[in-house]
Design an enzyme around this catalytic site. Structure first.
Site, PDB file in Angstrom:
ATOM      1  N   ALA A 128       0.714  -1.213  -0.118  1.00  0.00           N
ATOM      2  CA  ALA A 128       0.157  -0.018  -0.088  1.00  0.00           C
ATOM      3  C   ALA A 128       0.833   1.159   0.056  1.00  0.00           C
ATOM      4  O   ALA A 128       0.496   2.225  -0.683  1.00  0.00           O
ATOM      5  CB  ALA A 128      -0.926   0.212   1.100  1.00  0.00           C
ATOM      6  N   ASP A 181      11.301  -4.114  -8.192  1.00  0.00           N
ATOM      7  CA  ASP A 181      12.007  -5.004  -7.335  1.00  0.00           C
ATOM      8  C   ASP A 181      13.159  -4.023  -6.760  1.00  0.00           C
ATOM      9  O   ASP A 181      13.931  -3.326  -7.528  1.00  0.00           O
ATOM     10  CB  ASP A 181      12.549  -6.454  -7.421  1.00  0.00           C
ATOM     11  CG  ASP A 181      12.666  -7.237  -6.406  1.00  0.00           C
ATOM     12  OD1 ASP A 181      11.975  -7.115  -5.320  1.00  0.00           O
ATOM     13  OD2 ASP A 181      13.614  -7.984  -6.312  1.00  0.00           O
TER      14      ASP A 181
HETATM   15  P1  IMP Z   1      10.528  -4.503  -2.775  1.00  0.00           P
HETATM   16  O1  IMP Z   1      11.111  -5.769  -3.384  1.00  0.00           O
HETATM   17  O2  IMP Z   1      10.505  -3.461  -3.512  1.00  0.00           O
HETATM   18  O3  IMP Z   1       9.454  -5.032  -2.149  1.00  0.00           O
HETATM   19  O4  IMP Z   1      11.402  -4.398  -1.559  1.00  0.00           O
HETATM   20  C1  IMP Z   1      12.469  -5.156  -0.783  1.00  0.00           C
HETATM   21  C2  IMP Z   1      12.793  -4.890   0.443  1.00  0.00           C
HETATM   22  O5  IMP Z   1      13.320  -3.421   0.473  1.00  0.00           O
HETATM   23  C3  IMP Z   1      11.594  -4.558   1.456  1.00  0.00           C
HETATM   24  O6  IMP Z   1      11.752  -5.384   2.551  1.00  0.00           O
HETATM   25  C4  IMP Z   1      11.224  -3.193   1.793  1.00  0.00           C
HETATM   26  O7  IMP Z   1      11.301  -2.834   3.143  1.00  0.00           O
HETATM   27  C5  IMP Z   1      12.707  -2.504   1.183  1.00  0.00           C
HETATM   28  N1  IMP Z   1      12.441  -1.216   0.558  1.00  0.00           N
HETATM   29  C6  IMP Z   1      12.081  -1.340  -0.527  1.00  0.00           C
HETATM   30  N2  IMP Z   1      11.736   0.210  -0.885  1.00  0.00           N
HETATM   31  C7  IMP Z   1      12.262   0.744   0.082  1.00  0.00           C
HETATM   32  C8  IMP Z   1      12.346   2.258   0.340  1.00  0.00           C
HETATM   33  O8  IMP Z   1      11.783   3.021  -0.392  1.00  0.00           O
HETATM   34  N3  IMP Z   1      12.678   2.524   1.718  1.00  0.00           N
HETATM   35  C9  IMP Z   1      13.064   1.698   2.726  1.00  0.00           C
HETATM   36  N4  IMP Z   1      13.072   0.179   2.260  1.00  0.00           N
HETATM   37  C10 IMP Z   1      12.481  -0.294   1.201  1.00  0.00           C
END
Ligand code: IMP
Length: 194
Positions: A10, A68
């Site tokens: 979200a 990702d």
């Molecule tokens: P995802 O694959 O984009 O869902 O991100 C992988 C991991 O990186 C998740 O555990 C998020 O908490 C972290 N993450 C992704 N984007 C951000 C951000 O903008 N700030 C902090 N952590 C992030």
């Protein structure tokens, strides 16, 4: 133009909806009726993003993109990287991830790191995927600061700033963030299509 953003996060949807042009109707997985747990078994951010986008395109036949993101820490040889979400194990838990990261960096002088986002976009029939990358360089703090944002935001200070992402407003973070930069490239590309 309808475009599905293959995420259940979200926070990300909210961020993106503030950025896309009015001509693009951004649909969530919920909006298209997808409740499946889409696997991310790739060993790179590119593989994971494409895996998610392919899943939606094949099952729902809708134009879509998936992202990702990984936090790549220099002195940890790029860890947690593609494993950022589950750094401290399953089930994914941001608080535990952040604690583990601070532990791993305890006593280390070099705290440089970068967030890297890869977006994979699938449009049209049988078209090759398009990839968009956004990188923001910065440093990992010693202590957590701020309660905005999500994930590793309370311990990441982008280069040229003195506050963590978690201490910034969503607008400020969007302007400079990895995802913001990747999305800007995506939006530029889409504007040529619409
Ligand atoms: P995802 O694959 O984009 O869902 O991100 C992988 C991991 O990186 C998740 O555990 C998020 O908490 C972290 N993450 C992704 N984007 C951000 C951000 O903008 N700030 C902090 N952590 C992030």
């Amino acid at each position: 133009m309808q475009l599905c953003f293959a995420t259940n996060n979200a926070h990300k949807l909210k961020e993106l909806r503030q950025m896309v042009a009015p001509g693009i109707e951004l649909l969530s997985l919920k909006d298209i009726g997808c409740t499946d747990e889409i696997s991310e078994t790739g060993s790179t951010l590119e593989e994971n993003a494409l895996q998610k986008a392919n899943y939606i395109k094949n099952k729902f036949g809708i134009n879509c993109f998936a992202d990702d993101t990984g936090l790549e820490v220099e002195s940890l040889e790029g860890a947690p990287g593609v494993y950022s979400a589950r750094y401290a194990g399953e089930p994914a838990n941001s608080e535990k991830n952040v604690k583990l990261l601070l532990q791993q960096l305890d006593g280390k002088k070099d705290r440089t790191a970068q967030f890297r986002t890869v977006i994979a976009l699938l449009t049209g029939n049988n078209e090759s995927p398009h990839f968009f990358e956004g990188i923001v360089k910065g440093e990992i703090t010693e202590y957590q600061n701020g309660d905005g944002g999500f994930g590793y935001d309370p311990v990441f200070i982008p280069k040229g700033f003195h506050r963590t992402f978690a201490e910034m407003s969503p607008e400020e973070k969007n302007r400079i963030s990895h995802r913001g930069l990747a999305v800007e490239k995506l939006i530029q590309f889409l504007s040529k299509l619409t």
